[in-house]
Design a protein around this motif. Structure first.
Motif, PDB file in Angstrom:
ATOM      1  N   PHE A  15      -1.695-143.202  53.282  1.00 48.46           N
ATOM      2  CA  PHE A  15      -2.926-143.490  54.012  1.00 48.46           C
ATOM      3  C   PHE A  15      -2.631-144.404  55.202  1.00 48.46           C
ATOM      4  O   PHE A  15      -3.055-144.164  56.322  1.00 48.46           O
ATOM      5  CB  PHE A  15      -3.909-144.153  53.040  1.00 48.46           C
ATOM      6  CG  PHE A  15      -5.287-144.325  53.586  1.00 48.46           C
ATOM      7  CD1 PHE A  15      -6.140-143.236  53.690  1.00 48.46           C
ATOM      8  CD2 PHE A  15      -5.738-145.572  53.981  1.00 48.46           C
ATOM      9  CE1 PHE A  15      -7.420-143.394  54.189  1.00 48.46           C
ATOM     10  CE2 PHE A  15      -7.024-145.737  54.474  1.00 48.46           C
ATOM     11  CZ  PHE A  15      -7.866-144.647  54.577  1.00 48.46           C
ATOM     12  N   PHE A  16      -1.844-145.447  54.921  1.00 45.28           N
ATOM     13  CA  PHE A  16      -1.571-146.404  55.981  1.00 45.28           C
ATOM     14  C   PHE A  16      -0.660-145.906  57.079  1.00 45.28           C
ATOM     15  O   PHE A  16      -0.882-146.187  58.245  1.00 45.28           O
ATOM     16  CB  PHE A  16      -1.061-147.715  55.404  1.00 45.28           C
ATOM     17  CG  PHE A  16      -2.204-148.613  55.195  1.00 45.28           C
ATOM     18  CD1 PHE A  16      -2.903-149.096  56.297  1.00 45.28           C
ATOM     19  CD2 PHE A  16      -2.649-148.902  53.934  1.00 45.28           C
ATOM     20  CE1 PHE A  16      -4.018-149.889  56.126  1.00 45.28           C
ATOM     21  CE2 PHE A  16      -3.764-149.692  53.754  1.00 45.28           C
ATOM     22  CZ  PHE A  16      -4.447-150.185  54.849  1.00 45.28           C
ATOM     23  N   SER A  17       0.353-145.140  56.688  1.00 45.52           N
ATOM     24  CA  SER A  17       1.224-144.662  57.754  1.00 45.52           C
ATOM     25  C   SER A  17       0.450-143.676  58.636  1.00 45.52           C
ATOM     26  O   SER A  17       0.587-143.695  59.853  1.00 45.52           O
ATOM     27  CB  SER A  17       2.506-144.053  57.193  1.00 45.52           C
ATOM     28  OG  SER A  17       2.207-143.047  56.277  1.00 45.52           O
ATOM     29  N   LYS A  18      -0.419-142.883  58.011  1.00 46.03           N
ATOM     30  CA  LYS A  18      -1.207-141.940  58.822  1.00 46.03           C
ATOM     31  C   LYS A  18      -2.219-142.674  59.694  1.00 46.03           C
ATOM     32  O   LYS A  18      -2.429-142.323  60.850  1.00 46.03           O
ATOM     33  CB  LYS A  18      -1.940-140.949  57.910  1.00 46.03           C
ATOM     34  CG  LYS A  18      -1.019-139.895  57.324  1.00 46.03           C
ATOM     35  CD  LYS A  18      -1.838-138.894  56.543  1.00 46.03           C
ATOM     36  CE  LYS A  18      -0.984-138.035  55.648  1.00 46.03           C
ATOM     37  NZ  LYS A  18      -1.706-137.664  54.434  1.00 46.03           N
ATOM     38  N   LEU A  19      -2.831-143.683  59.106  1.00 55.49           N
ATOM     39  CA  LEU A  19      -3.822-144.444  59.864  1.00 55.49           C
ATOM     40  C   LEU A  19      -3.141-145.158  61.039  1.00 55.49           C
ATOM     41  O   LEU A  19      -3.672-145.205  62.141  1.00 55.49           O
ATOM     42  CB  LEU A  19      -4.499-145.465  58.934  1.00 55.49           C
ATOM     43  CG  LEU A  19      -5.877-145.959  59.336  1.00 55.49           C
ATOM     44  CD1 LEU A  19      -6.867-144.807  59.454  1.00 55.49           C
ATOM     45  CD2 LEU A  19      -6.390-146.968  58.315  1.00 55.49           C
ATOM     46  N   GLU A  38     -10.628-139.027  60.707  1.00 57.59           N
ATOM     47  CA  GLU A  38     -11.219-137.947  59.906  1.00 57.59           C
ATOM     48  C   GLU A  38     -10.122-137.144  59.213  1.00 57.59           C
ATOM     49  O   GLU A  38     -10.202-136.862  58.021  1.00 57.59           O
ATOM     50  CB  GLU A  38     -12.057-137.061  60.831  1.00 57.59           C
ATOM     51  CG  GLU A  38     -12.869-136.008  60.112  1.00 57.59           C
ATOM     52  CD  GLU A  38     -13.824-135.300  61.066  1.00 57.59           C
ATOM     53  OE1 GLU A  38     -14.764-135.951  61.553  1.00 57.59           O
ATOM     54  OE2 GLU A  38     -13.603-134.107  61.332  1.00 57.59           O
ATOM     55  N   ASN A  39      -9.083-136.808  59.980  1.00 55.36           N
ATOM     56  CA  ASN A  39      -7.962-136.066  59.391  1.00 55.36           C
ATOM     57  C   ASN A  39      -7.288-136.843  58.272  1.00 55.36           C
ATOM     58  O   ASN A  39      -6.917-136.282  57.244  1.00 55.36           O
ATOM     59  CB  ASN A  39      -6.904-135.745  60.452  1.00 55.36           C
ATOM     60  CG  ASN A  39      -7.403-134.688  61.417  1.00 55.36           C
ATOM     61  OD1 ASN A  39      -8.271-133.895  61.057  1.00 55.36           O
ATOM     62  ND2 ASN A  39      -6.871-134.673  62.626  1.00 55.36           N
ATOM     63  N   VAL A  40      -7.121-138.136  58.497  1.00 59.36           N
ATOM     64  CA  VAL A  40      -6.464-138.975  57.490  1.00 59.36           C
ATOM     65  C   VAL A  40      -7.283-138.972  56.198  1.00 59.36           C
ATOM     66  O   VAL A  40      -6.745-138.796  55.097  1.00 59.36           O
ATOM     67  CB  VAL A  40      -6.280-140.428  58.001  1.00 59.36           C
ATOM     68  CG1 VAL A  40      -5.732-141.314  56.901  1.00 59.36           C
ATOM     69  CG2 VAL A  40      -5.362-140.456  59.221  1.00 59.36           C
ATOM     70  N   ASP A  45      -7.779-136.430  50.478  1.00 62.97           N
ATOM     71  CA  ASP A  45      -8.689-135.780  49.544  1.00 62.97           C
ATOM     72  C   ASP A  45      -9.986-136.524  49.282  1.00 62.97           C
ATOM     73  O   ASP A  45     -10.546-136.457  48.184  1.00 62.97           O
ATOM     74  CB  ASP A  45      -7.986-135.459  48.212  1.00 62.97           C
ATOM     75  CG  ASP A  45      -7.457-134.032  48.213  1.00 62.97           C
ATOM     76  OD1 ASP A  45      -7.999-133.215  48.984  1.00 62.97           O
ATOM     77  OD2 ASP A  45      -6.517-133.745  47.482  1.00 62.97           O
ATOM     78  N   VAL A  46     -10.468-137.199  50.301  1.00 64.89           N
ATOM     79  CA  VAL A  46     -11.775-137.840  50.165  1.00 64.89           C
ATOM     80  C   VAL A  46     -12.872-136.765  50.107  1.00 64.89           C
ATOM     81  O   VAL A  46     -13.948-136.987  49.554  1.00 64.89           O
ATOM     82  CB  VAL A  46     -12.008-138.832  51.340  1.00 64.89           C
ATOM     83  CG1 VAL A  46     -13.423-139.347  51.369  1.00 64.89           C
ATOM     84  CG2 VAL A  46     -11.030-139.995  51.249  1.00 64.89           C
ATOM     85  N   GLY A  47     -12.566-135.599  50.641  1.00 60.91           N
ATOM     86  CA  GLY A  47     -13.543-134.505  50.642  1.00 60.91           C
ATOM     87  C   GLY A  47     -14.304-134.483  51.950  1.00 60.91           C
ATOM     88  O   GLY A  47     -14.559-135.530  52.556  1.00 60.91           O
ATOM     89  N   VAL A  48     -14.669-133.290  52.395  1.00 57.36           N
ATOM     90  CA  VAL A  48     -15.280-133.132  53.722  1.00 57.36           C
ATOM     91  C   VAL A  48     -16.617-133.870  53.821  1.00 57.36           C
ATOM     92  O   VAL A  48     -16.849-134.641  54.756  1.00 57.36           O
ATOM     93  CB  VAL A  48     -15.481-131.632  54.048  1.00 57.36           C
ATOM     94  CG1 VAL A  48     -16.227-131.469  55.362  1.00 57.36           C
ATOM     95  CG2 VAL A  48     -14.133-130.921  54.126  1.00 57.36           C
ATOM     96  N   GLY A 262       0.685-140.210  40.557  1.00 56.50           N
ATOM     97  CA  GLY A 262       1.562-139.131  40.992  1.00 56.50           C
ATOM     98  C   GLY A 262       1.145-138.507  42.300  1.00 56.50           C
ATOM     99  O   GLY A 262       1.651-137.460  42.676  1.00 56.50           O
ATOM    100  N   THR A 263       0.198-139.108  42.991  1.00 55.94           N
ATOM    101  CA  THR A 263      -0.351-138.436  44.155  1.00 55.94           C
ATOM    102  C   THR A 263      -0.573-139.385  45.323  1.00 55.94           C
ATOM    103  O   THR A 263      -0.749-140.590  45.129  1.00 55.94           O
ATOM    104  CB  THR A 263      -1.703-137.758  43.802  1.00 55.94           C
ATOM    105  OG1 THR A 263      -2.231-137.145  44.964  1.00 55.94           O
ATOM    106  CG2 THR A 263      -2.712-138.761  43.273  1.00 55.94           C
ATOM    107  N   ALA A 264      -0.579-138.832  46.519  1.00 55.66           N
ATOM    108  CA  ALA A 264      -0.918-139.619  47.701  1.00 55.66           C
ATOM    109  C   ALA A 264      -2.383-139.388  48.042  1.00 55.66           C
ATOM    110  O   ALA A 264      -2.862-139.800  49.085  1.00 55.66           O
ATOM    111  CB  ALA A 264      -0.031-139.216  48.865  1.00 55.66           C
TER     112      ALA A 264
END
Ligand code: GDP
Length: 306
Positions: A15-19, A38-40, A45-48, A262-264
C-alpha cells in the motif's frame, strides 16, 4: 498489536510503496494524484464501491479547503478509512473474546465455503474462550466432508473441549440440536457450530441453514446469537462474492476475515465491512492460536498505515 502489525506487513508495504509512487514529484493532491490513489485502493482490494466513496470524500475536502498537500494525504486517508470503519464497527471491544452476558450458552453458527479457514477459526475461537475459563462445546455440523469432522475433533482434543459429532453425511441440524442441548445441560458458556458451505447449491444452502437454525431454536429459542461468516481475505473479489451469497442465504451478524498475513490485499476488510454493513469481529493473521484476533478498528488502521 505486534502480531497484527506483522500480519498486515504485506498489505502495508504494498500500500505504501504504491501510495508513494502515486505522489512522487507532486506537492498537491490533484485529479491525477486522486486517480492514482483510486488505483492503489482498488489494487488493495478495498472494492470499487468503497474506493469511490473514499475518493469522493477526499475530493470534497480538497474542494472545501482549496488545497491539500500530498504530505497530508496519509493522514486524510487514514481519517476517512477510520470513519468508514466506524460506521459498521462499534467502538472497541471492552475485552478481547468477551461473551455477552445473559445468553448462556451463547450460540455461534459458523458459515463459509470450504478452505477459507472455517475449521481453524472455530478451533482458535474455542481455544481463546477456553483460555479465559469459559466452557465450550463444538458441533461438527459440516457433515459433507470427513476432513471437516475429523479436523474439528482434533481441535476439540487439542483444546480439551467436547465435540458433538454424528459423523459424515448425517443431518447437520441434528448435530446442531445435540450440541446446543449438550451445552445447555452442562451449563456451558458458548457453543460453536460448524456448517457446510456449498455455494453451488444456493437453494440448498439457504434451506439447510434455515433448518439448522429452526432445529436449534427448539432448545434455545433466540439461537443462534451470532452467525459468523468466515471469509478468506487473500481471495479478494471472491470474498465479496461469497459475502453476497451468504448474506442472501442467511442473516449474517459478524465477519471473520482470515489469512490477512498471506496477502497484500488487506483492504478487503475495509471494503467488505462497508459494503455489507456487517461488523468485522475477528481477523486471522497467521496459523497460531493467538493469530486469531478480535478486530479493533483503530489498531487495524494504525497497523495499515504505520
Ligand atoms: P476450512 O476448509 O474452511 O475449514 O479451512 P481450514 O480451517 O481447514 O483452513 C485451511 C487452511 O488455512 C489451513 O491450512 C489453515 O491453517 C489455514 N489458515 C486458516 N486461517 C489462517 C490465517 O489467518 N493465516 C494463515 N496463514 N493461514 C490460515
Amino acid at each position: 498489536k505486534e502480531t497484527l502489525d506483522k500480519g498486515l506487513e504485506k498489505t502495508k508495504d504494498s500500500f505504501f510503496s504504491k501510495l508513494g509512487r502515486a505522489v512522487v514529484g507532486k506537492s498537491t493532491v490533484d485529479e491525477e494524484v486522486l486517480d492514482e490513489v483510486e488505483n492503489v485502493l482498488i489494487s488493495s482490494d478495498v472494492g470499487v464501491e468503497t474506493t469511490v466513496k473514499i475518493i469522493r470524500r477526499i475530493e470534497e475536502r480538497v474542494a472545501r479547503d482549496k488545497y491539500m498537500g500530498t504530505d497530508e494525504l496519509d493522514r486524510i486517508l487514514r481519517e476517512e478509512i477510520a470513519a468508514l470503519l466506524s460506521d459498521n464497527n462499534t467502538s472497541d471491544v471492552p475485552d478481547d473474546f468477551d461473551l455477552p452476558v445473559g445468553k448462556k450458552p451463547y450460540v455461534i453458527m459458523v458459515v463459509g465455503v470450504n478452505g477459507v479457514g472455517k475449521t481453524t477459526t472455530i478451533g482458535k475461537l474455542a481455544a481463546q474462550f477456553h483460555k479465559r475459563g469459559k466452557q465450550v462445546v463444538l458441533g461438527a455440523g459440516d457433515t459433507f466432508r470427513a476432513a471437516a469432522v475429523d479436523q474439528l475433533k482434533l481441535w476439540g482434543d487439542r483444546v480439551g473441549v467436547p465435540v458433538i459429532s454424528h459423523g459424515m453425511n448425517t443431518d447437520p441440524s441434528a448435530v446442531a440440536f445435540d450440541a446446543v442441548k449438550k451445552a445447555t445441560d452442562m451449563n456451558a458458556d458458548v457453543v460453536i457450530i460448524d456448517t457446510a458451505g456449498r455455494l453451488h447449491t444456493k437453494i440448498n444452502l439457504m434451506n439447510e441453514l434455515t433448518k439448522i437454525k429452526r432445529v436449534m431454536q427448539k432448545v434455545t429459542p433466540d439461537a443462534p446469537h451470532e452467525v459468523l461468516l468466515v471469509l478468506d481475505g487473500s481471495t479478494g473479489q471472491n470474498a465479496f462474492i461469497q459475502a453476497t451469497e451468504f448474506t442472501k442465504a442467511t442473516e449474517v451478524t459478524a465477519l471473520a476475515i482470515t489469512k490477512l498475513d498471506g496477502t497484500a490485499k488487506g483492504g478487503v476488510v475495509i471494503g467488505i465491512s462497508d459494503q455489507f454493513k456487517i461488523p468485522v469481529k475477528y481477523i486471522g493473521v497467521g496459523e497460531k492460536i493467538e493469530d486469531l484476533q478480535t478486530f479493533n478498528k483503530m489498531e487495524f488502521v494504525d497497523s495499515f498505515f504505520k
